[in-house]
Design a protein around this motif. Structure first.
Motif: not given
Length: 104
Positions: A54-63
């Motif tokens: 599923k697509p992820k929200r940018l705020k849910d992606i950790t660098a």
């Protein structure tokens, strides 16, 4: 009979070409009759693993927190996420490949 050429990536060309302009792969265009061609969903050409995600929200992606080399140019360092990563600095060295050694 009208024909078109479809690549394995789903790109369609009106004429045959040796290299797909979309995915840049060679010899992947296959001739098909337009009158009998089925309408193909682009998602059907993707691998099954990508369809399940599923697509992820940018705020849910950790660098990743890998070490960075700060260049000292504030705007460049900001755009590069705090400086160059070790991988980026290695690939920017432009080391000669075998057979292309400089002659002195």
């Amino acid at each position: 009979m009208k024909t078109q050429y479809r690549c394995s990536c789903g790109h369609i060309e009106p004429k045959w070409a040796g290299k797909c302009p979309s995915c840049q792969e060679w010899n992947t265009l296959i001739e098909e009759d337009v009158s009998t061609a089925k309408k193909v969903n682009a998602a059907s050409h993707r691998d099954s693993a990508s369809r399940d995600e599923k697509p992820k929200r940018l705020k849910d992606i950790t660098a990743s927190k890998e070490p960075r080399i700060v260049i000292g140019m504030p705007e460049f360092d900001r755009v590069m996420g705090g400086g160059l990563s070790e991988i980026a600095s290695m690939s920017s060295l432009h080391l000669p490949v075998r057979g292309n050694q400089p002659s002195y």
